[in-house]
Scaffold this active site. Structure first.
Site, mmCIF file in Angstrom:
data_model
loop_
_atom_site.group_PDB
_atom_site.id
_atom_site.type_symbol
_atom_site.label_atom_id
_atom_site.label_comp_id
_atom_site.label_asym_id
_atom_site.label_seq_id
_atom_site.Cartn_x
_atom_site.Cartn_y
_atom_site.Cartn_z
ATOM 1 N N HIS A 1 -5.507 -0.322 20.687
ATOM 2 C CA HIS A 1 -4.344 -1.220 20.827
ATOM 3 C C HIS A 1 -3.699 -1.431 19.459
ATOM 4 C CE1 HIS A 1 -1.879 -4.738 21.521
ATOM 5 N NE2 HIS A 1 -1.866 -4.361 22.780
ATOM 6 N N SER B 1 6.909 -5.540 25.919
ATOM 7 C CA SER B 1 7.853 -6.503 26.486
ATOM 8 C C SER B 1 8.327 -6.125 27.888
ATOM 9 C CB SER B 1 9.041 -6.703 25.536
ATOM 10 O OG SER B 1 8.583 -7.208 24.287
HETATM 11 C C1 PEP Z 1 0.419 -5.525 24.870
HETATM 12 O O1 PEP Z 1 -0.224 -6.468 24.451
HETATM 13 O O2 PEP Z 1 -0.150 -4.431 25.038
HETATM 14 C C2 PEP Z 1 1.843 -5.711 25.160
HETATM 15 C C3 PEP Z 1 2.536 -4.685 25.578
HETATM 16 O O3 PEP Z 1 2.356 -6.966 24.947
HETATM 17 P P1 PEP Z 1 3.795 -7.515 25.446
HETATM 18 O O4 PEP Z 1 3.935 -7.132 26.908
HETATM 19 O O5 PEP Z 1 3.746 -8.977 25.246
HETATM 20 O O6 PEP Z 1 4.836 -6.833 24.620
#
Ligand code: PEP
Length: 257
Positions: free
Chosen positions: A99, A219
């Site tokens: 990640h 997002s």
């Molecule tokens: C994530 O944590 O993998 C992520 C995509 O976060 P967000 O959807 O908040 O951008």
């Protein structure tokens, strides 16, 4: 091209304590029962894995349990770490590796991410390997090179059989938690290049590259999920912020059905 069942993950990150974690898991289990149409995993923080797993099990839910990280060593003197076998032991099905917050905040290297990926597969877990470029890399025109490199390092040594348990999450770092989303066309272009690398850049052969699911992350919200998931090579998403609210996450899951 084989039909790929969409796969959507909720990455809760370092959020939600006991009551909220259990309540969210229960609400998702009660409200979403289409796991025949879309695979779903939720990834609470370590202390809540067992209780969220029990909540899902008691509710008879098909939602899988995921961990946000784990260490590659099997056991021993690794203070503070948690092994893949320990996760498996408490009912975890899936583990995230690579990640962007682990790469860029915790400073994990590609070598470590590869070791974790291999250890998770060896332990019988599914893996979601996350890759993606930073904004300065995108602006320098290096998006595809970064993705290819992270794929090649991350998947080094993974066998054709193990690839059945691997999902790739393409998460442009500049889109994570920022409210900025790649356009569906830009995301599809990146996914297409990733798929071509999976098909032709490894020795497994084309058929395996065609079967691997590639999630988009960055997002994703109820308002943009349908269009993103409608792209040819986007097979669901990895969701951070919007997975913390049952209404939003269920709407995203429905967009993937
Ligand atoms: C994530 O944590 O993998 C992520 C995509 O976060 P967000 O959807 O908040 O951008």
């Amino acid at each position: 091209m084989p039909a790929r069942k969409p796969f959507v993950g909720g990455n809760w990150k370092m959020n939600l304590h006991t009551d909220d974690a259990v309540a969210l898991a229960k609400s998702l289990a009660d409200r979403f029962d289409a796991t025949d149409k879309v695979d779903v995993v939720i990834c609470p923080a370590f202390p809540y894995l067992a209780m969220v797993g029990k909540t899902l099990k008691d509710a008879g839910s098909g939602i899988k349990l995921g961990a946000q990280d784990a260490y590659f060593q099997a056991d021993g003197a690794f203070t503070g770490e948690v092994s893949m076998a320990m996760l498996k032991d408490i009912g975890v099905d899936v583990v995230l590796t690579g990640h962007s917050e682990r790469r860029h905040v915790i400073n994990e290297t590609d070598v470590l991410i590869n070791a974790k990926t291999l250890a998770a597969l060896e332990a019988g877990l599914e893996v979601i390997l996350c890759i993606g470029e930073k904004i300065e890399q995108r602006e320098a025109g290096q998006t595809h090179q970064i993705n290819m490199a992270q794929l090649e390092y991350g998947l080094a040594g993974v066998t054709a059989e193990q690839m059945d348990r691997v999902t790739i999450a393409y998460e442009p770092v500049w889109a994570i938690g920022t409210g900025k989303t790649a356009t569906p066309a830009d995301a599809q272009e990146a996914h297409d290049r990733i798929r071509r690398c999976l098909k032709f850049g490894f020795e497994w052969g084309e058929a395996i590259g065609d079967k691997v699911r590639i999630q988009y992350g960055g997002s994703v919200k109820p308002g943009n999920a349908k269009e993103l998931f409608g792209q040819a090579d986007i097979d669901g998403g990895l969701i951070g912020g919007a997975s913390l609210k049952a209404d939003d996450f269920v709407a995203i899951l429905e967009a993937a059905c």
